[in-house]
Design a protein around this motif. Structure first.
Motif, PDB file in Angstrom:
ATOM      1  N   ASN A 253      10.803   1.373   8.140  1.00  0.00           N
ATOM      2  CA  ASN A 253       9.948   1.121   6.961  1.00  0.00           C
ATOM      3  C   ASN A 253      10.717   0.722   5.704  1.00  0.00           C
ATOM      4  O   ASN A 253      10.125   0.689   4.622  1.00  0.00           O
ATOM      5  CB  ASN A 253       9.069   2.337   6.619  1.00  0.00           C
ATOM      6  N   GLU A 275       9.534   3.662   0.694  1.00  0.00           N
ATOM      7  CA  GLU A 275       8.194   4.031   0.230  1.00  0.00           C
ATOM      8  C   GLU A 275       8.235   4.837  -1.055  1.00  0.00           C
ATOM      9  O   GLU A 275       7.354   4.719  -1.911  1.00  0.00           O
ATOM     10  CB  GLU A 275       7.466   4.821   1.327  1.00  0.00           C
ATOM     11  N   HIS A 280       7.369  -0.194   1.420  1.00  0.00           N
ATOM     12  CA  HIS A 280       6.348  -0.221   2.472  1.00  0.00           C
ATOM     13  C   HIS A 280       6.228   1.132   3.162  1.00  0.00           C
ATOM     14  O   HIS A 280       7.162   1.933   3.182  1.00  0.00           O
ATOM     15  CB  HIS A 280       6.693  -1.304   3.499  1.00  0.00           C
ATOM     16  N   VAL A 284       8.863  -2.941   8.319  1.00  0.00           N
ATOM     17  CA  VAL A 284       9.048  -4.163   7.528  1.00  0.00           C
ATOM     18  C   VAL A 284       9.555  -5.239   8.485  1.00  0.00           C
ATOM     19  O   VAL A 284      10.628  -5.104   9.082  1.00  0.00           O
ATOM     20  CB  VAL A 284      10.049  -3.958   6.375  1.00  0.00           C
ATOM     21  N   SER A 300       4.866  -6.462   5.992  1.00  0.00           N
ATOM     22  CA  SER A 300       4.944  -5.225   6.751  1.00  0.00           C
ATOM     23  C   SER A 300       3.736  -4.988   7.667  1.00  0.00           C
ATOM     24  O   SER A 300       2.688  -5.624   7.544  1.00  0.00           O
ATOM     25  CB  SER A 300       5.067  -4.055   5.760  1.00  0.00           C
ATOM     26  N   ASP A 302       2.160  -2.439   7.319  1.00  0.00           N
ATOM     27  CA  ASP A 302       1.188  -1.733   6.467  1.00  0.00           C
ATOM     28  C   ASP A 302       0.175  -2.696   5.842  1.00  0.00           C
ATOM     29  O   ASP A 302      -0.604  -2.314   4.968  1.00  0.00           O
ATOM     30  CB  ASP A 302       1.898  -0.906   5.387  1.00  0.00           C
ATOM     31  N   THR A 304       0.566  -5.312   3.890  1.00  0.00           N
ATOM     32  CA  THR A 304       0.792  -5.778   2.518  1.00  0.00           C
ATOM     33  C   THR A 304       1.997  -6.695   2.421  1.00  0.00           C
ATOM     34  O   THR A 304       2.897  -6.684   3.267  1.00  0.00           O
ATOM     35  CB  THR A 304       1.022  -4.596   1.543  1.00  0.00           C
ATOM     36  N   LYS A 306       4.909  -7.488  -0.600  1.00  0.00           N
ATOM     37  CA  LYS A 306       5.422  -6.924  -1.848  1.00  0.00           C
ATOM     38  C   LYS A 306       6.404  -7.904  -2.473  1.00  0.00           C
ATOM     39  O   LYS A 306       7.217  -8.517  -1.778  1.00  0.00           O
ATOM     40  CB  LYS A 306       6.082  -5.560  -1.624  1.00  0.00           C
ATOM     41  N   THR A 329       2.125  -5.704  -5.510  1.00  0.00           N
ATOM     42  CA  THR A 329       1.773  -5.601  -4.098  1.00  0.00           C
ATOM     43  C   THR A 329       0.515  -6.411  -3.830  1.00  0.00           C
ATOM     44  O   THR A 329      -0.476  -6.289  -4.559  1.00  0.00           O
ATOM     45  CB  THR A 329       1.531  -4.132  -3.693  1.00  0.00           C
TER      46      THR A 329
END
Length: 419
Positions: A253, A275, A280, A284, A300, A302, A304, A306, A329
């Motif tokens: 991550n 994080e 993230h 990633v 990522s 997740d 999103t 960034k 983000t």
């Protein structure tokens, strides 16, 4: 929004009004024609009367014009499929444009690598403008070829494979020859990347390590350091476009930044984008830089993107390392894993995801003062039949994009204006 630079305040004010407000009274079709007229006029005007697009209008005019220009940009752009490249018999993991083809009168060349253990070299015909497969690099890797990258000169191609090796290919005449094989990773090599000068090569793998190789005479490569710091599979490595700063992103991550104080010094992790620092919350997968190199985009699992920023002037002046800070983000645009992200020279971010779609993002001027934000410019639904693993803007043509997918194909797109 447009600004016409002409000697004389009255003339400038008059042009602001005509160019600024006139389109608001036109129908949609005539608005498009009016903008095309301005673009064509631009190429014929002298240096005393040059039309360029930027945001330096007076606030009232900027506000009045915003809706028109944003409407035009959003509604009159399409990602047009130029060609589908077929030949691989398994998923296509990665694609890379040869940077040397950015020069005029040099055919555009694209490399692709696949789960079928091969690398294909595609070249655009100057006469037909279509891409044809010019070479198939095979019988060197024994497992999936996960990543490919051209050296800055375009003379060498590096390919990373699940067979734990990285191969270096050289174009000799009309053929590609494997001139070196790099060994050392314990298992799958996931990514390979050249630095800006072509003097260093980085690889990463499932063994959680990042290797830095120095390019020696005679196509020899020497491992100068093995970087350990990630706690899981390292998905990608990428050098900064102008400086010898290395970035790696991982299943743990995080994004790690590797830096050496001097040419002979050891590399160390000087920053971790995690994080706890606005990073993230899941794997990633990819990262890239804007043209200037002062902004970084990461994507990522997740869902999103960034955006990060650093003071590269400070680093380029030799005043030590400058940390990367989170800017914003981009969330709510993807509903499946984002596997790839790439930033064009003119500032358009492309993303490829597990929902089979390609999305394009641009910086928005509508956000709060001094707070950068980005907006969705375009979404191409069903760009492929399966997951999109890689998106890459062509360096020679600003609005040509290639995408690679689990469906075994590569597609070449043009970001075109609808008339």
């Amino acid at each position: 929004m447009a600004k016409l630079v002409i000697e004389g305040w009255i003339e400038v004010s008059l042009v602001y009004v005509v160019i600024g407000f006139f389109p608001l009274f036109l129908s949609r079709n005539f608005r498009v024609l009016f903008l095309i007229f301005l673009m064509r006029l631009e190429s014929h005007l002298s240096s005393k009367a040059f039309i360029g697009f930027h945001y330096n209008l007076p606030p009232v005019l900027a506000l009045a014009l915003s809706s028109f220009w944003m409407e035009f940009l959003d509604a009159n752009l399409e990602l047009k499929e130029i060609q589908k490249l077929q030949g691989h018999t398994d998923r296509v993991w990665s694609i890379a444009w040869n940077p040397a083809t950015a020069a005029a009168d040099v055919p555009t060349v694209l490399a692709s690598c696949s789960g079928d253990k091969t690398v294909r070299i595609w070249e655009q015909s100057p006469s037909t403008r279509s891409w044809d497969c010019k070479a198939v690099l095979e019988e060197t890797h024994t497992r999936t070829v996960r990543s490919c990258a051209w050296s800055p000169s375009g003379k060498l191609l590096a390919t990373a494979s699940f067979d734990a090796t990285t191969a270096i290919w050289e174009n000799v005449g009309a053929d590609f020859e494997c001139v070196s094989t790099l060994e050392g990773h314990e298992n799958e090599v996931k990514c390979v990347s050249w630095n800006a000068s072509g003097s260093l090569l980085a690889t990463c793998g499932r063994d959680k390590t990042v290797w830095i190789w120095e390019v020696m005479p005679g196509n020899e490569f020497e491992c100068i350091q093995v970087l350990q710091g990630h706690t899981q599979d390292v998905k990608m490595v990428r050098w900064h476009p102008t400086m010898d700063i290395l970035f790696s992103c991982s299943y743990d991550n995080t994004v790690k930044v590797w830096w050496s104080e001097d040419d002979d010094g050891d590399w160390s992790c000087v920053q971790t984008l995690g994080e706890s620092r606005y990073g993230h919350s899941s794997t990633v997968w990819s990262l890239d830089f804007n043209a200037k190199g002062d902004n970084l985009v990461t994507c990522s699992d997740d869902l999103t993107l960034k955006i990060w920023e650093a003071d590269i002037t400070r680093m380029q002046s030799g005043d030590g390392y400058a940390p990367w800070n989170h800017l914003c983000t981009l969330s709510g645009y993807h509903d499946r894993t984002i596997f790839s992200v790439h930033w064009s020279r003119e500032g358009i971010i492309a993303s490829g995801a597990a929902d089979d779609a390609v999305r394009l993002f641009v910086q928005s001027k509508d956000g709060p003062m001094n707070e950068p934000s980005y907006r969705l410019l375009l979404k191409k639904e069903k760009a492929h039949d399966m997951d999109i693993n890689s998106v890459q803007w062509c360096p020679g043509e600003k609005r040509i994009l290639a995408s690679a997918s689990d469906d075994g194909t590569i597609k070449v797109w043009e970001l075109a204006t609808l008339c």
